[in-house]
Design a protein around this motif. Structure first.
Motif, PDB file in Angstrom:
ATOM      1  N   VAL A 197       0.847  -1.194   0.000  1.00 25.35           N
ATOM      2  CA  VAL A 197       0.000   0.000   0.000  1.00 25.35           C
ATOM      3  C   VAL A 197       0.881   1.241   0.000  1.00 25.35           C
ATOM      4  CG1 VAL A 197      -1.788   1.296   1.217  1.00 25.35           C
ATOM      5  CG2 VAL A 197      -1.856  -1.200   1.197  1.00 25.35           C
ATOM      6  N   GLU A 198       0.512   2.212  -0.853  1.00 31.37           N
ATOM      7  CA  GLU A 198       1.196   3.501  -0.873  1.00 31.37           C
ATOM      8  C   GLU A 198       0.464   4.555  -0.041  1.00 31.37           C
ATOM      9  OE1 GLU A 198       3.504   3.655  -5.161  1.00 31.37           O
ATOM     10  OE2 GLU A 198       1.499   4.548  -5.021  1.00 31.37           O
ATOM     11  N   SER A 253       5.659  -4.008   8.238  1.00 35.32           N
ATOM     12  CA  SER A 253       6.587  -3.580   7.199  1.00 35.32           C
ATOM     13  C   SER A 253       5.902  -2.866   6.038  1.00 35.32           C
ATOM     14  CB  SER A 253       7.362  -4.784   6.647  1.00 35.32           C
ATOM     15  OG  SER A 253       6.504  -5.642   5.917  1.00 35.32           O
ATOM     16  N   ASP A 254       4.571  -2.910   5.959  1.00 31.97           N
ATOM     17  CA  ASP A 254       3.864  -2.271   4.849  1.00 31.97           C
ATOM     18  C   ASP A 254       3.454  -0.862   5.282  1.00 31.97           C
ATOM     19  OD1 ASP A 254       2.900  -2.054   2.298  1.00 31.97           O
ATOM     20  OD2 ASP A 254       0.927  -2.871   2.783  1.00 31.97           O
ATOM     21  N   THR A 300       3.907   5.078   7.331  1.00 35.83           N
ATOM     22  CA  THR A 300       3.393   4.687   8.642  1.00 35.83           C
ATOM     23  C   THR A 300       2.822   3.280   8.590  1.00 35.83           C
ATOM     24  OG1 THR A 300       2.833   7.000   9.119  1.00 35.83           O
ATOM     25  CG2 THR A 300       1.733   5.320  10.450  1.00 35.83           C
ATOM     26  N   ALA A 301       3.173   2.460   9.572  1.00 34.90           N
ATOM     27  CA  ALA A 301       2.594   1.124   9.683  1.00 34.90           C
ATOM     28  C   ALA A 301       1.162   1.217  10.184  1.00 34.90           C
ATOM     29  CB  ALA A 301       3.430   0.269  10.640  1.00 34.90           C
ATOM     30  N   SER A 302       0.324   0.269   9.791  1.00 34.58           N
ATOM     31  CA  SER A 302      -1.102   0.332  10.127  1.00 34.58           C
ATOM     32  C   SER A 302      -1.338   0.329  11.632  1.00 34.58           C
ATOM     33  CB  SER A 302      -1.859  -0.827   9.470  1.00 34.58           C
ATOM     34  OG  SER A 302      -1.278  -2.077   9.811  1.00 34.58           O
ATOM     35  N   ILE A 338      10.018  -2.245  12.822  1.00 35.71           N
ATOM     36  CA  ILE A 338      10.564  -3.593  12.684  1.00 35.71           C
ATOM     37  C   ILE A 338       9.928  -4.318  11.501  1.00 35.71           C
ATOM     38  CG2 ILE A 338      11.350  -3.916  15.039  1.00 35.71           C
ATOM     39  CD1 ILE A 338       8.674  -5.162  15.720  1.00 35.71           C
ATOM     40  N   ALA A 339      10.741  -5.130  10.817  1.00 30.68           N
ATOM     41  CA  ALA A 339      10.274  -5.872   9.642  1.00 30.68           C
ATOM     42  C   ALA A 339       9.253  -6.926  10.014  1.00 30.68           C
ATOM     43  CB  ALA A 339      11.462  -6.516   8.924  1.00 30.68           C
TER      44      ALA A 339
END
Length: 448
Positions: free
Chosen positions: A29-30, A156-157, A199-201, A312-313
């Protein structure tokens, strides 16, 4: 001659070994554009999400994480799409989308949804959107984001956000981002926030309550607190050193990574504070007028560097969030004339030594992600490393770590590699003992 490729099916899987039911494969997601209308009394949320994503391969279908909302419509690139909803055996709730034709490259998903938002049950308690006595909050770490919007719920997304929230006029809305618009209509107000940094969800938040805004510092990073009127006097003392804390942490870690910082104090009590992107949330019980919980103010602010900018991944690496934020507490204590970091380290080393030696810091397991030992032993690693390197190389390492991974994802292996570069020597034995073996190493006389 081109290759004939069969469209792939987007796997509703995560690469995170701890949370396999969350996150979705095949795309990233962008940007999320979220328009939410929330009615407090009935706890009723109506939402529209416009999600801009990029497919790595042609996808004949894909999935989003979304809680038990009614979904009247889904469109992909402007065309109606077929969709189903399900709950996996592993606990994740999914919205499965089949577009009119396979997507490849950049595509836009529109999801309309409505329902009564509720926290997501998890092994760590209920997380996500929750009702307050007079308002609402979001506490999403680690799997609560689908409780209020459709997303690819994997740390990570990371994406940018625009969040518009319409609710009853007497209430203030704070959300992830910088406030860019505020509109009033009959009986309601609309608040619009934008977050330009990836930003991570789980770090996206909405806070709704009867709050007064108090400025903590004007710049260069605007810092504000949203506080119930009854707590304003106590908050003036408890948060009075916030500008100094920000200055100290910037000295340790480098420039603050976001455009603003919001600190919200709910009128309800909370077990623990909550970090979000550019925001921290505290309960009324954390404000007593005696600075009893100032270390938590430091801890949550430190997460803006470690956890939020550097995400963190996957959740195995959580010590990179909590160990760094805990060590920031000890650094501020020393900086502000309290106990030294060394005194904190020796105290906590003794406490950790009295606990079972059955946790591997670099891979604690999902049941122990939030174990006290992840926090304190993580801080002890950094204190021992500081003793090994010396102050100047150690703080140079922390600033370099934060700068080169700004708004990116990180792993334990990358930190170990960078530490070795700053040390100019092989630190594999040091890190193997601290991170990959359950036995607690000693703190030598050379440690700070």
């Amino acid at each position: 001659m081109g290759l004939n490729r069969k469209p792939a099916v987007g796997a509703a899987r995560s690469e995170d070994p701890y949370l396999p039911a969350h996150g979705n494969g095949g795309y990233r997601v962008e940007h999320y554009a979220l328009d939410i209308d929330y009615k407090l009394a009935p706890n009723r949320l109506s939402g529209q999400a416009l999600i801009t994503a990029v497919a790595d391969v042609p996808l004949s279908r894909f999935s989003l994480d979304l809680g038990p909302f009614r979904v009247p419509k889904v469109r992909v690139d402007g065309r109606p799409a077929r969709f189903t909803q399900s709950q996996s055996a592993r606990g994740g709730q999914k919205l499965h989308v089949t577009p009119a034709r396979p997507v490849e490259g950049r595509f836009i998903v529109e999801v309309r949804y409505v329902g009564n938002p509720a926290p997501v049950p998890s092994r760590w308690g209920d997380v996500g959107w929750d009702e307050l006595t007079d308002g609402a909050l979001v506490a999403s770490q680690p799997v609560g984001a689908p409780s209020w919007f459709p997303c690819n719920d994997h740390p990570s997304d990371k994406a940018t956000y625009r969040i518009s929230v319409t609710t009853d006029a007497p209430y203030t809305v704070a959300a992830t981002g910088v406030l860019t618009a505020r509109r009033r209509s009959a009986g309601t107000r609309t608040w619009v926030y934008e977050r330009a940094e990836p930003t991570a969800s789980y770090l996206v938040s909405v806070q709704i309550g009867r709050y007064e805004e108090v400025g903590l510092a004007a710049g260069p990073v605007p810092q504000v607190a949203l506080i119930p009127a009854r707590l304003r006097r106590n908050a003036a003392r408890d948060l009075g050193r916030h500008p100094a804390i920000m200055t100290a942490l910037e000295g340790f870690f480098g420039l603050y990574p976001f455009a603003n910082y919001q600190l919200v104090v709910t009128d309800d009590e909370l077990d623990d504070p909550i970090e979000a992107q550019g925001m921290s949330i505290f309960g009324a019980n954390h404000i007593d007028g005696r600075r009893t919980h100032e270390r938590l103010v430091v801890h949550e602010l430190a997460h803006q560097w470690f956890g939020n900018s550097l995400t963190i991944a996957d959740w195995r690496h959580i010590w990179l969030n909590e160990g760094f934020a805990t060590y920031a507490e000890w650094l501020w204590s020393e900086e502000s004339g309290g106990r030294t970091a060394d005194a904190h380290a020796r105290d906590w080393h003794a406490r950790m030594a009295a606990k079972p030696a059955d946790l591997v810091l670099a891979d604690p397991g999902p049941d122990r992600m939030f174990d006290e030992r992840v926090y304190k032993r993580g801080a002890l690693v950094l204190h021992a490393l500081r003793g090994r390197l010396g102050d100047e190389p150690f703080f140079s390492l922390l600033r370099d770590w934060a700068a080169r991974n700004r708004h990116a994802t990180v792993t334990t292996e990358r930190f170990v590699q960078l530490a070795g570069q700053h040390a100019g020597t092989d630190l594999s034995e040091f890190f193997d003992a601290w991170l990959h073996r359950p036995a607690l190493p000693g703190l030598t006389t050379g440690d700070r």
